[in-house]
Scaffold this motif. Structure first.
Motif, PDB file in Angstrom:
ATOM      1  N   PRO A 161       0.807  -1.230   0.000  1.00  0.00           N
ATOM      2  CA  PRO A 161       0.000   0.000   0.000  1.00  0.00           C
ATOM      3  C   PRO A 161       0.837   1.276   0.000  1.00  0.00           C
ATOM      4  O   PRO A 161       0.394   2.308  -0.536  1.00  0.00           O
ATOM      5  CB  PRO A 161      -0.817  -0.133   1.296  1.00  0.00           C
ATOM      6  CG  PRO A 161      -0.906  -1.603   1.542  1.00  0.00           C
ATOM      7  CD  PRO A 161       0.424  -2.137   1.103  1.00  0.00           C
ATOM      8  N   ALA A 166      -1.585   8.623  -2.631  1.00  0.00           N
ATOM      9  CA  ALA A 166      -2.731   8.901  -1.768  1.00  0.00           C
ATOM     10  C   ALA A 166      -4.001   8.948  -2.607  1.00  0.00           C
ATOM     11  O   ALA A 166      -3.982   9.372  -3.768  1.00  0.00           O
ATOM     12  CB  ALA A 166      -2.516  10.221  -1.037  1.00  0.00           C
ATOM     13  N   GLY A 168      -8.146   7.047  -3.404  1.00  0.00           N
ATOM     14  CA  GLY A 168      -8.845   5.782  -3.532  1.00  0.00           C
ATOM     15  C   GLY A 168      -8.232   4.891  -4.591  1.00  0.00           C
ATOM     16  O   GLY A 168      -7.463   5.337  -5.452  1.00  0.00           O
ATOM     17  N   LEU A 185      -5.286  -3.342   0.780  1.00  0.00           N
ATOM     18  CA  LEU A 185      -5.398  -1.888   0.668  1.00  0.00           C
ATOM     19  C   LEU A 185      -6.458  -1.334   1.609  1.00  0.00           C
ATOM     20  O   LEU A 185      -6.264  -0.280   2.235  1.00  0.00           O
ATOM     21  CB  LEU A 185      -5.725  -1.513  -0.777  1.00  0.00           C
ATOM     22  CG  LEU A 185      -4.570  -1.676  -1.774  1.00  0.00           C
ATOM     23  CD1 LEU A 185      -5.089  -1.620  -3.204  1.00  0.00           C
ATOM     24  CD2 LEU A 185      -3.521  -0.594  -1.545  1.00  0.00           C
ATOM     25  N   ARG A 186      -7.576  -2.039   1.739  1.00  0.00           N
ATOM     26  CA  ARG A 186      -8.618  -1.580   2.658  1.00  0.00           C
ATOM     27  C   ARG A 186      -8.127  -1.640   4.103  1.00  0.00           C
ATOM     28  O   ARG A 186      -8.384  -0.724   4.896  1.00  0.00           O
ATOM     29  CB  ARG A 186      -9.877  -2.431   2.480  1.00  0.00           C
ATOM     30  CG  ARG A 186     -11.043  -2.008   3.374  1.00  0.00           C
ATOM     31  CD  ARG A 186     -11.423  -0.565   3.127  1.00  0.00           C
ATOM     32  NE  ARG A 186     -12.334  -0.044   4.156  1.00  0.00           N
ATOM     33  CZ  ARG A 186     -12.449   1.229   4.466  1.00  0.00           C
ATOM     34  NH1 ARG A 186     -11.699   2.135   3.846  1.00  0.00           N
ATOM     35  NH2 ARG A 186     -13.299   1.616   5.398  1.00  0.00           N
ATOM     36  N   ARG A 190      -7.294   2.509   2.980  1.00  0.00           N
ATOM     37  CA  ARG A 190      -7.656   3.116   1.700  1.00  0.00           C
ATOM     38  C   ARG A 190      -9.143   2.916   1.394  1.00  0.00           C
ATOM     39  O   ARG A 190      -9.753   1.929   1.812  1.00  0.00           O
ATOM     40  CB  ARG A 190      -6.832   2.488   0.568  1.00  0.00           C
ATOM     41  CG  ARG A 190      -5.343   2.711   0.700  1.00  0.00           C
ATOM     42  CD  ARG A 190      -4.990   4.205   0.733  1.00  0.00           C
ATOM     43  NE  ARG A 190      -3.558   4.386   0.671  1.00  0.00           N
ATOM     44  CZ  ARG A 190      -2.882   4.629  -0.452  1.00  0.00           C
ATOM     45  NH1 ARG A 190      -3.531   4.728  -1.598  1.00  0.00           N
ATOM     46  NH2 ARG A 190      -1.576   4.789  -0.418  1.00  0.00           N
TER      47      ARG A 190
END
Length: 413
Positions: A161, A166, A168, A185-186, A190
């Motif tokens: 990540p 920066a 979405g 990533l979540r 993010r």
């Protein structure tokens, strides 16, 4: 420049090349392995940092060496997989030359051998085994133009990540890579969207056995080559977190927005097919069919495996599935990165021999090409479903090693 002569040249020092070297060595067939990078180069350089094997360590290995630092039921991390193949190459005393890329492969002018033009000169070989594997050329459709204000990358280039700008992230692809990258990533905080196409969704474990075990006893690893019009279907399964069943409902519950298959891009907006619910339902049906087949096998063979009725509990669809987005404005959503987890294509453009079909795939029968002396190993469906996997390629290499050795004896006799 002097032409080097070898009996058999193996192109590629990954799992296929190592397996081929072992089986040729066992049969006393002189050979040389050339590798463009280092042993297991793609595991080193073309996988993300946190990747682990999708199969347990007892299964995803060659028969003659176990993983030393991973529990048999665990999932080996990327670094240990690299170490495993390095150790295996030492164990079999593999004759390998690293940092040598084959630029062109052709027939010798006398028609009696092949000539590999490499970055370190030319090699003449009586036999050649192309062991470059199935993950050759990253494949993704040119839907989003390069002029769009968004970073696009294939999953091959994704590492972690921190690498991503920066903003979405939209991950396109619902197989193992796409699901795991979106999840990572979540978890890193993010905002993530995941484009879900058709897929199979097997259970990670059921009734105390990993799904790779079930594929074995149900005979599914031995499924033969599908027809030429058979589409590749992504498999959503994960070795992350100690191994777990991928359920897209769980990803939605973590805050990932699920969308349908990505179709078009216009004026900053992506459009999605209205197939999200259908794709997830089909994945659920695949999951339940695996449970049905496993239950039937247990009953038929009288196995003492614990029942697991809770495995059949499937949750409600999240709102993003019941009311899916049909379009998404990337700028308004704050999406700065698109990761294409859409697989690979073969790239044999360096082979200057008439053995490829219109799609660029080799004409072969179990890896034996239509050009005598030229072989292919490690490709998807080379002989069966298991062919591109670590343990499957070992058995295909055994077949080719036997074929090459017997062919040499026939020519000598």
């Amino acid at each position: 420049m002097t032409m080097e002569n070898v009996d058999t040249l193996i192109i590629g020092g990954g799992q296929a090349g190592v397996a081929m070297s072992e089986h040729l060595g066992r049969r006393a067939v002189s050979h040389l392995v050339v590798e463009r990078g280092k042993i297991a180069q793609r595991w080193r350089a073309e996988r993300w940092d946190s990747l682990v094997a999708n199969g347990p360590a007892w299964h995803d290995r060659f028969p003659n060496l176990t993983f030393q630092n991973t529990d048999p039921d665990g999932f080996a991390p990327r670094g240990q997989i690299v170490e495993y193949f390095e150790a295996y190459a030492r164990q079999i005393d593999m004759p390998v030359r690293c940092g040598v890329e084959v630029l062109r492969l052709s027939k010798a002018t006398d028609g009696q051998a092949f000539v590999a033009e490499t970055t370190e000169g030319s090699i003449r070989a009586k036999n050649v085994v192309v062991a470059t594997g199935p993950f050759q050329k990253p494949s993704f459709p040119k839907i989003i133009p390069d002029s769009a204000d968004v970073l696009q990358m294939h999953s091959k280039a994704y590492k972690n990540p921190q690498q991503i700008p920066a903003g979405g992230v939209l991950v396109i692809g619902a197989g193992s890579s796409g699901a795991q990258i979106a999840d990572e990533l979540r978890s890193a905080g993010r905002d993530v969207w995941l484009s879900v196409g058709p897929h199979d969704r097997p259970p990670r474990r059921y009734r105390g056995r990993d799904f790779v075990w079930w594929l074995g006893v149900l005979g599914l690893w031995d499924m033969k080559v599908p027809g030429p019009d058979t589409e590749h279907v992504s498999i959503a399964v994960s070795g992350a977190y100690g191994g777990h069943t991928v359920d897209f409902r769980d990803l939605a519950a973590k805050g990932i927005t699920l969308v349908g298959r990505t179709e078009t891009f216009s004026d900053g907006q992506l459009s999605f097919a209205r197939d999200l619910k259908k794709n997830i339902q089909a994945g659920d049906a695949n999951y339940l069919s695996m449970l049905d087949a496993a239950d039937a096998y247990v009953a038929e063979h009288g196995l003492d495996l614990p029942e697991e009725p809770e495995a059949r509990a499937i949750g409600a669809f999240p709102n993003c599935v019941e009311n899916p987005l049909s379009t998404l404005d990337l700028e308004q959503a704050g999406i700065k990165t698109v990761i294409w987890a859409t697989g690979y294509q073969l790239d044999f453009s360096w082979i200057d021999i008439d053995v490829l079909d219109a799609r660029g795939a080799p004409h072969h029968e179990r890896g034996v090409s239509t050009e005598p002396g030229l072989y292919f190993l490690g490709l998807a469906w080379l002989s069966r479903r298991a062919s591109p996997f670590i343990w499957g390629v070992w058995h295909d290499a055994d077949y080719l090693g036997d074929y090459i050795a017997k062919h040499r004896l026939a020519l000598a006799g």
